[in-house]
Design an enzyme around this catalytic site. Structure first.
Site, PDB file in Angstrom:
ATOM      1  N   GLU A  98     -26.724 -26.938   0.388  1.00 13.65           N
ATOM      2  CA  GLU A  98     -28.055 -27.140   0.950  1.00 13.65           C
ATOM      3  C   GLU A  98     -29.029 -26.266   0.155  1.00 13.65           C
ATOM      4  O   GLU A  98     -28.730 -25.115  -0.107  1.00 13.65           O
ATOM      5  CB  GLU A  98     -28.120 -26.751   2.426  1.00 13.65           C
ATOM      6  CG  GLU A  98     -29.465 -27.144   3.023  1.00 13.65           C
ATOM      7  CD  GLU A  98     -29.550 -26.888   4.537  1.00 13.65           C
ATOM      8  OE1 GLU A  98     -28.639 -26.279   5.105  1.00 13.65           O
ATOM      9  OE2 GLU A  98     -30.547 -27.308   5.112  1.00 13.65           O
ATOM     10  N   ALA A 110     -26.087 -18.111   6.597  1.00 15.29           N
ATOM     11  CA  ALA A 110     -24.854 -18.865   6.720  1.00 15.29           C
ATOM     12  C   ALA A 110     -25.153 -20.344   6.552  1.00 15.29           C
ATOM     13  O   ALA A 110     -26.310 -20.747   6.551  1.00 15.29           O
ATOM     14  CB  ALA A 110     -24.210 -18.628   8.079  1.00 15.29           C
ATOM     15  N   HIS A 124     -25.300 -20.573  15.994  1.00 13.96           N
ATOM     16  CA  HIS A 124     -26.255 -21.440  15.300  1.00 13.96           C
ATOM     17  C   HIS A 124     -25.520 -22.427  14.384  1.00 13.96           C
ATOM     18  O   HIS A 124     -25.752 -23.631  14.436  1.00 13.96           O
ATOM     19  CB  HIS A 124     -27.233 -20.574  14.506  1.00 13.96           C
ATOM     20  CG  HIS A 124     -28.233 -21.345  13.708  1.00 13.96           C
ATOM     21  ND1 HIS A 124     -29.510 -21.592  14.161  1.00 13.96           N
ATOM     22  CD2 HIS A 124     -28.148 -21.942  12.493  1.00 13.96           C
ATOM     23  CE1 HIS A 124     -30.163 -22.299  13.264  1.00 13.96           C
ATOM     24  NE2 HIS A 124     -29.354 -22.523  12.232  1.00 13.96           N
ATOM     25  N   GLU A 125     -24.653 -21.907  13.539  1.00 16.03           N
ATOM     26  CA  GLU A 125     -23.961 -22.784  12.583  1.00 16.03           C
ATOM     27  C   GLU A 125     -23.050 -23.756  13.325  1.00 16.03           C
ATOM     28  O   GLU A 125     -22.968 -24.929  12.976  1.00 16.03           O
ATOM     29  CB  GLU A 125     -23.169 -21.980  11.562  1.00 16.03           C
ATOM     30  CG  GLU A 125     -23.964 -20.925  10.785  1.00 16.03           C
ATOM     31  CD  GLU A 125     -25.273 -21.432  10.187  1.00 16.03           C
ATOM     32  OE1 GLU A 125     -25.351 -22.612   9.824  1.00 16.03           O
ATOM     33  OE2 GLU A 125     -26.226 -20.627  10.090  1.00 16.03           O
ATOM     34  N   HIS A 153     -24.977 -26.623  14.799  1.00 16.82           N
ATOM     35  CA  HIS A 153     -25.400 -27.617  13.815  1.00 16.82           C
ATOM     36  C   HIS A 153     -24.423 -28.798  13.755  1.00 16.82           C
ATOM     37  O   HIS A 153     -24.781 -29.867  13.280  1.00 16.82           O
ATOM     38  CB  HIS A 153     -25.464 -26.997  12.419  1.00 16.82           C
ATOM     39  CG  HIS A 153     -26.807 -26.449  12.027  1.00 16.82           C
ATOM     40  ND1 HIS A 153     -27.977 -27.135  12.224  1.00 16.82           N
ATOM     41  CD2 HIS A 153     -27.157 -25.284  11.409  1.00 16.82           C
ATOM     42  CE1 HIS A 153     -29.003 -26.415  11.756  1.00 16.82           C
ATOM     43  NE2 HIS A 153     -28.530 -25.290  11.274  1.00 16.82           N
TER      44      HIS A 153
HETATM   45  N1  TRP Z   1     -28.871 -24.536   6.923  1.00 10.60           N
HETATM   46  C1  TRP Z   1     -28.622 -23.126   6.927  1.00 10.60           C
HETATM   47  C2  TRP Z   1     -28.866 -22.638   8.331  1.00 10.60           C
HETATM   48  O1  TRP Z   1     -29.928 -22.587   8.821  1.00 10.60           O
HETATM   49  C3  TRP Z   1     -29.480 -22.316   6.029  1.00 10.60           C
HETATM   50  C4  TRP Z   1     -29.526 -22.608   4.577  1.00 10.60           C
HETATM   51  C5  TRP Z   1     -30.314 -23.477   3.924  1.00 10.60           C
HETATM   52  C6  TRP Z   1     -28.883 -21.916   3.558  1.00 10.60           C
HETATM   53  N2  TRP Z   1     -30.220 -23.342   2.575  1.00 10.60           N
HETATM   54  C7  TRP Z   1     -29.373 -22.383   2.326  1.00 10.60           C
HETATM   55  C8  TRP Z   1     -27.946 -20.925   3.573  1.00 10.60           C
HETATM   56  C9  TRP Z   1     -28.964 -21.835   1.126  1.00 10.60           C
HETATM   57  C10 TRP Z   1     -27.538 -20.398   2.374  1.00 10.60           C
HETATM   58  C11 TRP Z   1     -28.041 -20.819   1.155  1.00 10.60           C
HETATM   59  O2  TRP Z   1     -27.989 -22.363   9.039  1.00 10.60           O
HETATM   60 ZN    ZN Z   2     -29.706 -23.688  10.642  1.00 13.92          ZN
END
Ligand code: TRP
Ligand code: ZN
Length: 872
Positions: free
Chosen positions: A128, A269, A304-305, A308
């Site tokens: 991501e 994370a 949180h994770e 998701h």
């Molecule tokens: N989606 C992740 C969260 O909010 C966060 C995230 C987005 C991320 N881009 C990232 C984490 C790049 C690490 C590196 O939980």
């Molecule tokens: Zn998130």
């Protein structure tokens, strides 16, 4: 690094892809500098696309293309175009086909920590938002969902091989020193949720049986020797799984759920399907290595994770403009989880403090954007407090407006309607309209309009008619070149409090117009207004409350948030009065009146310690800036802030001492609410007493740090000593370093404590620390410990009139941009308030911003942040 001018992407340009990927089989042959990746994709034309017989344009960067084949036939170079970021196959077949692509990448040389990289000898991924394109050529966007099958081949010195989904096969590769593992993920997902890990890792395991009867194997993988630090994370995971079943009726959907902790990670994370990857500081904890705050963060981030899995993974985002669809909602969910696990009242205050400290300053200045932006250059710049925390506040407002029952119905409808899809914010909000029968069209502006609304309130009491007439006005400050802002639909919980402290009215109004009048009948006496209870809308209140009214609220407001808020409001008022040098002779008495009003709740046995600790926390510097608007003299603001705290602390000294003495505990450490609340109060009291220069503080600091049995106490004492420039600081720092130099997470704390030691010469100290043998620009945690703390949490150091703070920040941003643009760009946001300072600081900041902008090469990440910061 790209050299052309970065391109802006617009929400209005969204188009579905002309092809879809049904499934993908990935084979990784892992080698440190030359990893081979083979991707076999089953492709088909996309019925939703209007572009017929279009070229197939796949994303890819920083990888070497070895071969492309369609339906088993190798393409020749004339069949495709290749540039630094795309592979374009000119004439793909009109019917379903297979596409096989072989690429090569260099994990060991990947310092940006995006894509496949190495950390401490292990391989891991971060995809991501757009990291998958550094692994293979693909439709690297969230609306292309495919089933993944993954085969990992690696040397046997890396025994642990993990990917998404369920384990499918594993074994030796005959005649070599290598082995393999295969993973199968039955749930279609976008590429940003792909993950792979290969390492020599230790692990701890547990089990969970879901409400649907599925047996899930839970695993947490960490560096060898750190197994004993996983218990809290595992307990938090099981609590999260249970809670999501109970509250949102969401059960887990695979046979395994794995978490891997890595020490080189750009953010907190990542929720990869079935294989969450964590910054190790949000996994590892023992009482003697982690503070209460660390324990709480671990609990919240694990949750949180995990959450998701439904909000983000099962239902994902159509495009990155919809990021708050998953992030705002998932933050809302983790906030509710923490509120249920701990004190709901204190959690609300925590979250509002966070919104004010991080989201408001963002929303007020050049980096402002709505929770759903309409354009971006680099999506990584939009993982912001606005998308996350304001996004969560917007979800909370829906709940407040339509009520818990309709909200729950709307959530269940959302899961039912959109499971397996890539959704939009409109589709999300439509579920709550359907569930509640209410129109949320005007409410939707919260998603599209940037800026923190100001709500001005003025009330008139008519003693004869026994009516109270409340006039509310809303407005949003416009930045240069912005269109007029439209009124928002906001729920405002409120109460009217009688002169004896008793409630005359409790309820809620919905403000929808720019100016609106509300009349309350049968109000027996002239009330004090308690507005925006529980922070029901994320706005700044403007009202003329007298000191007397605020003190009454502090003593009697039945809304625990607004009771706390009254103290905040009064404290802020007094800090600003000091800054402006108003009524200097009456000022000490006013501070004394606040101290007097605080003594009662502090001594109240019915109030939680954690809440009392909150009563003793006061607004920071950044929070004062909007009220000062411009030409702020940082030294004077620092002095006003310090004067307020030390004067108040002097008045409260005997209470502080009493608190400190009565919170001594010999109980075995638990990170629970009761104990951590008690410790929060204890160190808050000790910190304030140290600012009052109370004579008993030094001995206590020494005792705390020598005899500490937990990190909360040890680091608590160290922070107090370094924050308030105690002569003991050097000694405590040396002692801390000696005991903990082998533990990276504690070395981070050691750097952080020094980064936040105030003083106009602190830039020089931070610069010197960058030459310390334990400092490295390659590990984000280390950079954040020293530099994000300096830039964001050392007000008079960063904003020193000499400009040395700005110069240091610019040097670091330029240097780090060359290796890790995401980290550099996060540091760059620290300049967002530069225009609010006086001309000397402004000129110095501007010079440094221009110097960064002229650096070559400059990543699109930093380019976007700095150019916006300079423009608005
Ligand atoms: N989606 C992740 C969260 O909010 C966060 C995230 C987005 C991320 N881009 C990232 C984490 C790049 C690490 C590196 O939980
Ligand atoms: Zn998130």
């Amino acid at each position: 690094m790209r050299t052309e001018t970065p391109k802006t992407i617009f929400l209005k340009d969204y188009k579905p892809t002309p092809y879809l990927v049904d499934s993908v089989k990935l084979t990784f042959r892992l080698h440190d500098t030359e990893t081979l990746v083979r991707a076999e994709m089953r492709m088909k034309p996309n019925k939703a696309s209007k572009t017929k017989s279009a070229a197939l344009e796949l994303d890819g960067e920083m990888i070497k293309l070895l071969s492309v084949a369609i339906n088993g036939e190798l393409l020749s170079t004339g069949d495709y175009d290749l540039n630094e970021r795309k592979l374009v196959i000119r004439k793909p077949p009109a019917k379903a086909f297979t596409l096989a692509i072989e690429t090569q990448c260099d994990p060991a040389g990947n310092t940006a920590l995006s894509g496949l990289y190495m950390s401490n000898g292990m391989f891991c991924t971060q995809c991501e938002a757009e990291g998958f394109r550094r692994i293979t050529y693909f439709y690297d966007r969230p609306d292309v969902l495919a089933k993944y099958h993954v085969r990992i081949e690696a040397p046997k010195r890396l025994p642990v091989l993990l990917s998404n989904g369920n384990p499918a096969a594993s074994g030796e590769i005959a005649g070599t020193d290598r082995h393999f593992a295969e993973w199968d993920d039955p749930h279609p997902k976008p590429s940003y949720l792909f993950a792979l890990v290969a390492g020599d890792l230790a692990s701890v395991h547990d089990r969970f049986t879901t409400s649907e009867g599925r047996e899930v194997g839970l695993g947490i993988y960490v560096e060898k020797g750190k197994e004993s630090r996983c218990a809290w994370a595992m307990q938090s995971l099981k609590a999260s799984m249970r809670w999501d079943e109970k509250v949102f009726k969401r059960a887990y959907d695979l046979d395994v759920f794995n978490i891997v902790a890595v020490s080189d990670f750009n953010m907190g994370a990542m929720e990869n399907k079935g294989l969450n990857i964590f910054n190790d500081k949000y996994v590892l904890a023992l009482p003697e290595t982690a503070t209460d705050t660390d324990f709480q963060l671990i609990e919240a981030i694990i949750a949180h994770e995990y959450f998701h899995n439904w909000t983000g993974n099962r239902i994902t985002c159509r495009d990155w403009f919809q990021l708050c669809l998953k992030e705002g909602l998932t933050v809302f969910r983790d906030q509710e989880f923490t509120a249920d696990m701990r004190s709901r009242d204190v959690k609300r205050i925590d979250d509002v403090q966070d919104v004010r400290a991080r989201q408001f300053p963002e929303d007020f200045g050049p980096l402002q954007h709505p929770p759903r932006p309409s354009s971006y250059i680099e999506i990584n710049n939009f993982y912001t407090s606005t998308v996350y925390e304001k996004g969560a506040e917007v979800c909370r407002m829906i709940l407040t407006l339509i009520g818990a029952k309709a909200f729950d119905k709307g959530m269940q409808l959302y899961f039912k309607r959109h499971d397996g899809e890539a959704a939009t914010v409109e589709q999300f909000v439509a579920c709550f309209e359907a569930a509640s029968g209410r129109k949320l069209k005007q409410f939707f502006r919260w998603y599209e309009q940037a800026g923190t609304p100001q709500v001005a309130a003025s009330g008139v009491y008519n003693a004869k008619a026994k009516t109270y007439t409340l006039t509310l006005t809303q407005s949003v400050k416009r930045l240069k070149g912005q269109k007029p802002k439209q009124p928002l639909h906001m729920p405002l919980a409120l109460g009217l409090i009688g002169p004896d402290g008793k409630a005359l009215y409790n309820g809620m109004v919905e403000l929808t117009k720019a100016v609106q009048v509300f009349t309350f009948k049968n109000i027996a006496a002239k009330p004090v207004l308690s507005l925006n209870r529980n922070f029901s809308a994320p706005v700044v209140l403007k009202r003329r409350a007298s000191e007397k009214d605020l003190l009454l609220q502090l003593a009697h407001d039945s809304d625990s948030f607004n009771r706390w808020e009254a103290g905040q409001e009064l404290a802020q008022k007094l800090m600003l009065e000091r800054y402006h040098g108003k009524e200097a002779n009456k000022w000490p008495q006013k501070v004394e009146a606040l101290a007097e009003a605080l003594r009662q709740p502090l001594a109240d046995p019915h109030l939680d310690d954690a809440y009392k600790a909150k009563l003793l926390e006061f607004p920071g510097f950044e929070q004062l800036l909007p009220a000062l608007v411009k030409d702020v003299d940082p030294a004077r603001l620092n002095a006003a802030h310090t004067d307020f705290i030390s004067t108040l602390a002097q008045s409260l000294e005997s209470s502080l001492r009493e608190i400190y003495q009565s919170t001594e505990s010999t109980a075995a450490y638990l990170p629970d609410d009761a104990q951590s609340g008690q410790r929060a109060l204890r160190y808050q009291a000790l910190g304030l007493a140290s600012q009052a220069k109370a004579p008993w503080v030094d001995a206590s600091l020494i005792k705390e740090s020598i005899s500490a049995t937990n990190m909360t106490a040890e680091y608590g004492a160290l922070r107090i000593a370094t924050r308030f420039e105690n002569p003991l600081a050097e000694d405590l720092l040396a002692r801390f370093y000696q005991s903990h130099s082998a533990d990276p997470l504690l070395i981070d704390k050691w750097f952080a404590a020094q980064a936040t030691t105030p003083g106009e010469n602190s830039a020089a100290r931070v610069r010197a620390l960058m030459s310390h043998k334990d400092f490295t620009v390659k590990t984000p945690n280390r950079v954040y410990a020293l530099l994000r703390n300096f830039i964001g949490a050392n007000f008079n150091g960063f904003h020193a009139p000499s400009g040395e703070g700005y110069r240091l920040a610019a040097d670091v941003i330029i240097a780090i941009d060359a290796i890790n643009p995401q980290v550099a760009s996060r540091l760059a946001t620290g300049f967002r308030t530069w225009r609010m300072f006086d001309v000397n600081n402004r000129q110095k900041a501007q010079g440094e911003l221009q110097r960064i902008l002229a650096a070559k090469p400059l990543s699109p990440d930093v380019f976007e942040i700095i150019s916006r910061t300079l423009k608005a």
